[in-house]
Design a protein around this motif. Sequence first.
Motif, PDB file in Angstrom:
ATOM      1  N   GLN A 114       8.632 -61.783-110.754  1.00  0.00           N
ATOM      2  CA  GLN A 114       7.254 -61.535-110.340  1.00  0.00           C
ATOM      3  C   GLN A 114       6.981 -61.806-108.868  1.00  0.00           C
ATOM      4  OE1 GLN A 114       4.984 -64.069-113.025  1.00  0.00           O
ATOM      5  NE2 GLN A 114       4.356 -62.277-114.223  1.00  0.00           N
ATOM      6  N   GLN A 115       7.720 -62.751-108.266  1.00  0.00           N
ATOM      7  CA  GLN A 115       7.326 -63.242-106.954  1.00  0.00           C
ATOM      8  C   GLN A 115       8.348 -63.021-105.846  1.00  0.00           C
ATOM      9  OE1 GLN A 115       4.343 -64.430-106.162  1.00  0.00           O
ATOM     10  NE2 GLN A 115       3.550 -64.286-108.234  1.00  0.00           N
ATOM     11  N   VAL A 116       9.626 -63.227-106.152  1.00  0.00           N
ATOM     12  CA  VAL A 116      10.646 -63.171-105.102  1.00  0.00           C
ATOM     13  C   VAL A 116      11.837 -62.333-105.554  1.00  0.00           C
ATOM     14  CG1 VAL A 116      10.013 -65.432-104.170  1.00  0.00           C
ATOM     15  CG2 VAL A 116      11.797 -65.274-105.911  1.00  0.00           C
ATOM     16  N   VAL A 117      12.626 -61.898-104.605  1.00  0.00           N
ATOM     17  CA  VAL A 117      13.863 -61.184-104.902  1.00  0.00           C
ATOM     18  C   VAL A 117      14.825 -62.162-105.580  1.00  0.00           C
ATOM     19  CG1 VAL A 117      15.872 -60.024-103.882  1.00  0.00           C
ATOM     20  CG2 VAL A 117      13.572 -59.588-102.983  1.00  0.00           C
ATOM     21  N   TRP A 166      20.651 -55.810-114.464  1.00  0.00           N
ATOM     22  CA  TRP A 166      19.483 -54.927-114.578  1.00  0.00           C
ATOM     23  C   TRP A 166      18.260 -55.763-114.227  1.00  0.00           C
ATOM     24  CZ3 TRP A 166      19.447 -50.294-118.274  1.00  0.00           C
ATOM     25  CH2 TRP A 166      18.277 -49.549-118.110  1.00  0.00           C
ATOM     26  N   VAL A 167      17.616 -55.425-113.131  1.00  0.00           N
ATOM     27  CA  VAL A 167      16.479 -56.203-112.645  1.00  0.00           C
ATOM     28  C   VAL A 167      15.237 -55.321-112.562  1.00  0.00           C
ATOM     29  CG1 VAL A 167      15.532 -57.513-110.712  1.00  0.00           C
ATOM     30  CG2 VAL A 167      17.946 -57.749-111.307  1.00  0.00           C
ATOM     31  N   VAL A 168      14.126 -55.836-113.071  1.00  0.00           N
ATOM     32  CA  VAL A 168      12.825 -55.202-112.887  1.00  0.00           C
ATOM     33  C   VAL A 168      12.023 -56.088-111.942  1.00  0.00           C
ATOM     34  CG1 VAL A 168      10.699 -54.405-113.955  1.00  0.00           C
ATOM     35  CG2 VAL A 168      12.871 -54.156-115.183  1.00  0.00           C
ATOM     36  N   LEU A 169      11.625 -55.520-110.817  1.00  0.00           N
ATOM     37  CA  LEU A 169      10.864 -56.256-109.805  1.00  0.00           C
ATOM     38  C   LEU A 169       9.398 -55.846-109.863  1.00  0.00           C
ATOM     39  CD1 LEU A 169      13.221 -55.847-106.709  1.00  0.00           C
ATOM     40  CD2 LEU A 169      12.996 -57.868-108.157  1.00  0.00           C
ATOM     41  N   ASP A 170       8.526 -56.814-109.989  1.00  0.00           N
ATOM     42  CA  ASP A 170       7.112 -56.520-109.844  1.00  0.00           C
ATOM     43  C   ASP A 170       6.868 -56.035-108.416  1.00  0.00           C
ATOM     44  OD1 ASP A 170       4.145 -57.222-109.268  1.00  0.00           O
ATOM     45  OD2 ASP A 170       4.330 -57.464-111.427  1.00  0.00           O
TER      46      ASP A 170
END
Length: 293
Positions: A114-117, A166-170
């Motif tokens: 939600q906030q950082v890489v 597998w990354v989902v970034l806000d």
Amino acid sequence: MSERRSPTIRRRRLGAELRRQREAAGITIETVAEQLECSASKISRIETGHTTATPRDVRDMLRIYGVVGAESDELVQIAREARQKGWWHPYSTVLVGAYVGLEAAASSIRAYEQQVVPGLLETEEYAGAMIRAARPDFTAEQVEQRVRVRLGRQSLLTQDDPVDLWVVLDEAVLSRPVGGDAVMRGQLKRLVEVAELPNVTLQVLPFEVGAHAGMDGTFTILSFPEPSDPDVVYAENATGGLFLEKSDELQKYSFIFDHIRAAAIRPEESIAHIAKLAEEPLWKWRPRSSPWT
């Protein structure tokens, strides 16, 4: 598939097998503790993987359960391997060693941020800026140590048997210029580059989605090569994080991740969006004097 010999996962696997053998023999933890002249809590910690068992402990426990021969020898060998130190051990004062050990052993990682890489994808400059801002109490040396650890972990993506990530970034992650304009642009370009790896998938969850399944917070789901090693969820918080391993918890977070990635922009569109933001960043749209900043 070659097995990643993480001491953490070996300890966890050993504990699960010792518990299985004890239950198969119909013996209580209290009985084992009495015969080994130790506390029941020690046996419990060994079985949950929170305490490293000595080879002698394992041999004595197996003798009580009636396990001998090759099967006993194999578990004693696992106990020896579980006592070895991981590469992160010198940095144990600056990170959650248990998480890094599980990460090193994982075959796949699914994460929502939600906030950082995430650390596996950070540039050196971004990592340093983020740590300094999040921990103003840290000395320059402590910041440097944390950055070194994060960069060391990134070899998991390019080693001979790389982890599937597998990354989902806000979209908020891409909108906040950590370290300033130049550092953040460099970080966005890094995301575009790493997404070219065949084992890395990135998606962006845009603001326009509104409320979504991941509103409760950041989490990571780690899966392992061996069927006998169940998944682990790591839910982060300000004091470190929480490991979740119960079946219903794992099902819940897998369900949440599936809904988040379904709501996110498709991977190829996400990368195009990130590349565009590197040239025309969101933080440039509003002047600092804006009441919205």
